[in-house]
Design an enzyme around this catalytic site. Structure first.
Site: not given
Length: 337
Positions: A60-61, A233, A271, A273, A276, A302
């Site tokens: 980002d700027s 984002d 889930c 992941c 999990c 997670h």
């Protein structure tokens, strides 16, 4: 895009990010400009090599950080004069500087320097700030040398649909590789955020990526895509992980709550992941209330997996022309909890 403000997505490694399935992360121009400095990162071969990340990076700027630190900043036609939040030293960032810094960082997608508009803001204040963003965008484009790095323009316009339209038209006249919607999720009601998103998307070409900056909750992602957004984002998945709020397919889990003290279930049964697959809610609660560092690591894995997987499911639903059904199912699961 997981947010890696200071060349690091907090509490996880780049290997974790790859296992999670992240394709692109965000770095922060303002923070990297101040520390360790873009020249140092350039000497290390750019941000990818500096942080050992070989996938895409968007920077980002710095406009939003300058907006957030408005008590330390002064905006003029030339750029933003501000004081470092670290040591109070005087600094200056022009549109040309913002591009130079990002070119030194070597990100794949750069953002134009913009002036973020507070909420609420009157029409005259919004007109002036939006016009300045357009002029700065033209200067950013003129300073853009390395065309292998994409450059996105940022639409502004506050909560005024006509100013949103005007901002989009002015950016399209300059011409960019993608277009972002800025100045939302700054305190306005959700319905107003959705209205301004729709109003802006309607003015942007369908064959360019559209990025809604700083947004947001899982519901915001689902609703943003519904309205034509491609990219997001937000610090929410990582920050909330460190604060003990975890996102699941059936809603939020506040892991410190005593109800999870003896809960043997995984955080989210749907889930896959690492967290999990290996740990119970009871163990995650124990780590968090004990303030163990591992809590932040496992919670962040997670939450990021949940967000990345949600976007993967959204892409699949769009490809199969069933996004309307997916959206209904998403809310149905939340109501089921």
């Amino acid at each position: 895009m997981p947010v890696g403000t200071q060349a690091s997505v907090k509490a996880v490694t780049v290997e974790n990010l790859k296992e999670i399935g992240a394709q692109i992360i965000l770095g922060n121009t303002y923070h990297l400009f101040i520390r360790p400095g873009h020249q140092l990162i350039e000497r290390f071969g750019g941000l990818h090599r500096f942080m050992n990340w070989d996938r895409a990076i968007l920077t980002d700027s710095g406009g939003f950080q300058i907006f957030s630190l408005h008590e330390l900043a002064t905006i003029s036609e030339e750029g933003a004069s501000f004081r470092s939040h670290l040591d109070g030293s005087k600094l200056f960032l022009s549109p040309e500087d913002a591009i130079e810094v990002q070119q030194s960082l070597g990100s794949d997608i750069m953002m134009c320097l913009d002036t973020c508009i507070p909420f609420p803001a009157d029409e005259q204040q919004t007109i002036a700030s939006t016009a300045l963003t357009s002029r700065w965008a033209a200067r950013c484009r003129a300073a853009h040398r390395n065309r292998e790095q994409l450059l996105f323009g940022i639409t502004q316009g506050g909560m005024y649909p006509e100013l949103r339209r005007r901002s989009a038209e002015e950016l399209l006249e300059t011409g960019f590789d993608g277009y972002a919607i800025g100045g939302l999720s700054v305190g306005e009601p959700k319905n107003q955020m959705h209205d301004m998103t729709e109003a802006t998307v309607a003015c942007l070409p369908e064959d360019f990526p559209v990025y809604l900056m700083g947004v947001g909750t899982p519901e915001d992602l689902v609703e943003g895509v519904w309205r034509g957004i491609d990219m997001f984002d937000c610090v929410m998945p990582t920050r909330n992980a460190r604060n003990g709020t975890l996102f699941t397919s059936t809603g939020k889990v506040v892991i410190k709550n005593s109800r999870y003290r003896e809960d043997e279930r995984p955080l989210d049964g749907a889930c896959s992941c690492y967290t999990c697959r290996n740990y119970s809610r009871a163990y995650l609660r124990h780590l968090f209330v004990s303030r163990e560092i591992l809590a932040y690591h496992l919670n962040t894995i997670h939450n990021l997996f949940y967000y990345v997987n949600l976007m993967a499911q959204i892409r699949e639903a769009i490809e199969n022309d069933r996004y309307h059904e997916f959206r209904n199912d998403f809310y149905g699961r939340l109501e089921g909890e």
